[in-house]
Structures are given as C-alpha cells and as structure tokens.
Design an enzyme around this catalytic site. Structure first.
Site, PDB file in Angstrom:
ATOM      1  N   ARG A 292       0.804  -1.214   0.000  1.00 28.07           N
ATOM      2  CA  ARG A 292       0.000   0.000   0.000  1.00 28.07           C
ATOM      3  C   ARG A 292       0.839   1.267   0.000  1.00 28.07           C
ATOM      4  NH1 ARG A 292      -0.691   2.963   4.274  1.00 28.07           N
ATOM      5  NH2 ARG A 292       0.121   1.282   5.601  1.00 28.07           N
TER       6      ARG A 292
ATOM      7  N   GLU B 166       1.083   4.300  24.945  1.00 28.64           N
ATOM      8  CA  GLU B 166       0.126   4.014  23.878  1.00 28.64           C
ATOM      9  C   GLU B 166      -0.906   2.998  24.350  1.00 28.64           C
ATOM     10  OE1 GLU B 166       0.199   2.560  19.216  1.00 28.64           O
ATOM     11  OE2 GLU B 166       1.341   1.448  20.716  1.00 28.64           O
TER      12      GLU B 166
ATOM     13  N   TRP C 265       1.504   7.990  16.496  1.00 31.32           N
ATOM     14  CA  TRP C 265       0.365   8.143  15.594  1.00 31.32           C
ATOM     15  C   TRP C 265       0.351   9.478  14.862  1.00 31.32           C
ATOM     16  CZ3 TRP C 265      -3.051   4.505  14.134  1.00 31.32           C
ATOM     17  CH2 TRP C 265      -3.076   3.321  14.870  1.00 31.32           C
TER      18      TRP C 265
ATOM     19  N   TYR D 167      -8.213   1.390  17.471  1.00 30.87           N
ATOM     20  CA  TYR D 167      -8.105   0.412  18.563  1.00 30.87           C
ATOM     21  C   TYR D 167      -8.955   0.663  19.803  1.00 30.87           C
ATOM     22  CZ  TYR D 167      -4.027  -1.130  15.908  1.00 30.87           C
ATOM     23  OH  TYR D 167      -3.196  -1.581  14.908  1.00 30.87           O
TER      24      TYR D 167
ATOM     25  N   ARG E  32     -13.750 -20.339  26.270  1.00 30.27           N
ATOM     26  CA  ARG E  32     -12.926 -20.133  25.078  1.00 30.27           C
ATOM     27  C   ARG E  32     -13.336 -18.863  24.339  1.00 30.27           C
ATOM     28  NH1 ARG E  32     -13.789 -25.794  25.415  1.00 30.27           N
ATOM     29  NH2 ARG E  32     -15.687 -25.629  24.177  1.00 30.27           N
ATOM     30  N   ARG E  33     -13.982 -17.960  25.089  1.00 30.55           N
ATOM     31  CA  ARG E  33     -14.490 -16.726  24.476  1.00 30.55           C
ATOM     32  C   ARG E  33     -13.881 -15.470  25.086  1.00 30.55           C
ATOM     33  NH1 ARG E  33     -20.964 -18.451  24.236  1.00 30.55           N
ATOM     34  NH2 ARG E  33     -20.623 -20.445  23.136  1.00 30.55           N
TER      35      ARG E  33
ATOM     36  N   CYS F 218      -3.716  -3.371  13.006  1.00 30.04           N
ATOM     37  CA  CYS F 218      -2.737  -4.401  12.647  1.00 30.04           C
ATOM     38  C   CYS F 218      -2.781  -5.509  13.684  1.00 30.04           C
ATOM     39  CB  CYS F 218      -1.341  -3.792  12.548  1.00 30.04           C
ATOM     40  SG  CYS F 218      -1.156  -2.583  11.217  1.00 30.04           S
TER      41      CYS F 218
ATOM     42  N   ARG G  84      -2.448  -9.058  11.826  1.00 30.37           N
ATOM     43  CA  ARG G  84      -2.611  -9.304  10.397  1.00 30.37           C
ATOM     44  C   ARG G  84      -1.425  -8.815   9.589  1.00 30.37           C
ATOM     45  NH1 ARG G  84      -3.415  -4.764   7.482  1.00 30.37           N
ATOM     46  NH2 ARG G  84      -3.926  -2.902   8.687  1.00 30.37           N
TER      47      ARG G  84
ATOM     48  N   CYS H 277       2.609  -7.004  10.121  1.00 27.00           N
ATOM     49  CA  CYS H 277       3.650  -6.662  11.093  1.00 27.00           C
ATOM     50  C   CYS H 277       4.878  -6.083  10.398  1.00 27.00           C
ATOM     51  CB  CYS H 277       4.046  -7.888  11.898  1.00 27.00           C
ATOM     52  SG  CYS H 277       5.420  -7.558  13.040  1.00 27.00           S
ATOM     53  N   ASP H 278       5.196  -4.835  10.742  1.00 25.36           N
ATOM     54  CA  ASP H 278       6.446  -4.191  10.336  1.00 25.36           C
ATOM     55  C   ASP H 278       7.510  -4.679  11.309  1.00 25.36           C
ATOM     56  OD1 ASP H 278       8.609  -2.521   9.974  1.00 25.36           O
ATOM     57  OD2 ASP H 278       7.472  -0.657  10.087  1.00 25.36           O
TER      58      ASP H 278
ATOM     59  N   HIS I  86       6.728  -8.569   7.603  1.00 23.45           N
ATOM     60  CA  HIS I  86       7.547  -8.014   6.530  1.00 23.45           C
ATOM     61  C   HIS I  86       8.609  -7.041   7.018  1.00 23.45           C
ATOM     62  CE1 HIS I  86       3.829  -5.575   7.025  1.00 23.45           C
ATOM     63  NE2 HIS I  86       4.708  -4.565   7.033  1.00 23.45           N
ATOM     64  N   LEU I  87       9.585  -6.833   6.155  1.00 24.28           N
ATOM     65  CA  LEU I  87      10.597  -5.796   6.307  1.00 24.28           C
ATOM     66  C   LEU I  87      10.512  -4.881   5.098  1.00 24.28           C
ATOM     67  CD1 LEU I  87      13.507  -8.093   7.460  1.00 24.28           C
ATOM     68  CD2 LEU I  87      12.547  -6.229   8.825  1.00 24.28           C
ATOM     69  N   TYR I  88      10.501  -3.577   5.328  1.00 20.06           N
ATOM     70  CA  TYR I  88      10.459  -2.631   4.221  1.00 20.06           C
ATOM     71  C   TYR I  88      11.825  -2.554   3.539  1.00 20.06           C
ATOM     72  CZ  TYR I  88       5.785  -1.003   5.376  1.00 20.06           C
ATOM     73  OH  TYR I  88       4.427  -0.939   5.590  1.00 20.06           O
TER      74      TYR I  88
ATOM     75  N   ALA J 203       6.747   3.927   7.004  1.00 14.31           N
ATOM     76  CA  ALA J 203       5.983   3.947   5.749  1.00 14.31           C
ATOM     77  C   ALA J 203       4.531   4.271   6.051  1.00 14.31           C
ATOM     78  CB  ALA J 203       6.107   2.609   5.042  1.00 14.31           C
TER      79      ALA J 203
END
Length: 295
Positions: free
Chosen positions: A14, A52, A74, A116, A157-158, A177, A197, A199-200, A238-240, A294
């Site tokens: 993105r 945070e 942020w 969040y 389990r909830r 994220c 979902r 991760c930087d 991922h890594l940028y 990014a």
C-alpha cells in the site's frame, strides 16, 4: 529477521515502498518470574509503548494526549492528511505542538477515527426504534467483559478482544494491525495469543510484543492469576526495502541481559494503571536504530 530479509517474498504494498515478506509466523514467550520480551539488540522505548497501551484503554482516538506526552507513534497519519488537504508545509514537531496547544485544531486534525481503543472499550451498537430506523445504543466494553469472564468463567474459550470492526474500517486512519487478542487460563496462569494481520518487523514488532506482554501481565494481576505465555502470531510479516541499514545493523548485534517487569501497585481496575506503575529492571539495550515509517 534474517530469514525474511534473505528468503522472504518480494512484494508491492500500500505504501509504495515495497517489502520482503513471509506469511504466517509465531513466537512464544514465557512471562514467568517477571520476564518481558524487550529486544536488547536495539533500544526499545517501552515507556512510549506503554503510554500508547494505556491510551488505548481510555478509548480515546485523538492524538492530543499522546502528543502532550511526546508520544509521536500516531502523529504521521493526521499530519499526512493535514498536509494533503491544506497544502501547508509544516514539520511534525510544529504540527504536534499545535495539536497540544490548540484544542480546536486538535479536534479538527488530531482524530484518527474509531481505531483500537474505541473498539476495545466502546464497540458501537444500534437498536431499532421502529419503521426501519435505528439509534445508537450503549457501547460494548470488551476489555471489562473479558476481565469479568476470566474471573468468573476461566474455562471459557471466548475471552476475546477484537479490533477488526468491518463496518468502521473505512473511517479509521489505519485499520488495526494487532487485531485479535484471546486469553487462556490453565493451572492458575493467564496466557494471551495475539493475531496480528500485518507486522512491520523492523519498527513496529518490538512495541507490539511488549504491549502484548504488558497487557497480559495487567490482566493477570487484575484476575488474581500468574502470568503465563505471550503468544504472538503474524499474518503478513515483513521488512520494508528502505530498512536495509536497520536490518544489517541489528543483525550484526548480539542480544544480552534479561528485562523484568514489576508493578508498583495493584490498581483498582484494568483502566486505572499509570505509567508510574511499571518498573523495569535488568534492561541494558544497545543503541537505538532509526528508520523511516511507511505511511
């Protein structure tokens, strides 16, 4: 980090920066004895990450209180929107100062949408009023409900806190994220699994792992349990591509030391913790490593 950098898939993204990425990764960390997952191959500003987390628990979505504590995690998103929509040339420092000093400016430009904290403690509900019309109902405080369910029904389990509200993703500055937290009680110990979902790994992961462990420790204290494991699972990890210097520098270093967390007191509720309650010992990191975010 080494595996992703050398063997990860090259992907567009993105931001337009590009990444090397793997899909699906898991880390388990035992929190027994006060142990905390604080990276030592670079300095992690754990107080910033904790501020945070405490901000999330208030349900606030405006960066004003963060900027007042010099927490700029942020700031880049509303700053980017301000520059685009006004054409103004302004530094992040000047923008942050304006957010703190001018309440009206903060209201107009500092809000991130229902990110969040809003979902954690005030998930929106709607109730019918007749003739196909609805009105806003009482929000759902997921965090309070999970504390109650762990305390009174530990085998459930909830025990889940969810941030991915599909109906409101378009209104968020950035969709969550670290999106799903599930708590688990066994043998008097409380563990938590986080599904993230996206991760930087170069920048965000160190904060995410600390916050996961800190929240688990806080919930355990409130529920009269011992801390168990912090289990982190990433989707797109991922890594940028513009983080090459960060990656090479960090991989050249060797970890050392063992960080431990103690609480100065037991607050009345999960929502009453202050930064002064967190005491870290045994943390001797190497120097900070900076890299661009990014957006």
């Amino acid at each position: 980090m080494r595996y992703i950098w050398e063997r990860g898939d090259a992907r567009g993204d993105r931001t337009g920066v590009g990444t090397r990425s793997v899909f699906g990764a898991t880390i388990r960390f035992d929190l027994a004895g006060g142990a905390m997952p604080l990276l030592t191959t670079k300095r992690v500003y754990w107080k910033t990450a904790t501020r945070e987390l405490l901000w999330f628990l208030t349900g606030d979505t405006n960066i004003r209180s963060l900027c007042a504590q010099n927490v700029q995690i942020w700031t880049d998103w509303p700053l980017d929107r301000y520059r685009r929509e006004t054409g103004a040339v302004i530094s992040r420092e000047a923008f942050s100062q304006a957010i703190v000093e001018d309440e009206a400016f903060a209201r107009e430009w500092g809000d991130l949408g229902p990110v969040y904290g809003k979902q954690w403690v005030d998930w929106p509900t709607y109730e019918p009023v007749g003739e196909g019309l609805f009105r806003k109902g009482a929000g759902v405080n997921q965090v309070a409900e999970v504390v109650e369910s762990i305390t009174n029904n530990p085998g459930s389990r909830r025990h889940i806190i969810e941030g991915w509200n599909v109906a409101e993703l378009g209104s968020m500055a950035l969709p969550p994220c670290h999106k799903s937290y599930q708590f688990h009680v066994a043998d008097g110990r409380l563990s938590c699994l986080l599904y993230q979902r996206s991760c930087d790994l170069g920048l965000g992961f160190a904060f995410n792992m600390w916050s996961l462990a800190a929240l688990t420790r806080m919930m355990a204290q409130q529920c009269n349990l011992e801390p168990g494991e912090a289990v982190w699972t990433g989707g797109d990890v991922h890594l940028y591509l513009n983080h090459a210097e960060l990656v090479e520098e960090q991989l050249s270093r060797r970890p050392s030391g063992e960080a431990k967390l103690t609480f100065a007191r037991r607050p009345a509720s999960i929502f009453d913790y202050r930064i002064e309650d967190f005491e870290v010992s045994g943390y001797a990191p190497q120097g900070a490593i900076s890299a661009p975010v990014a957006v």
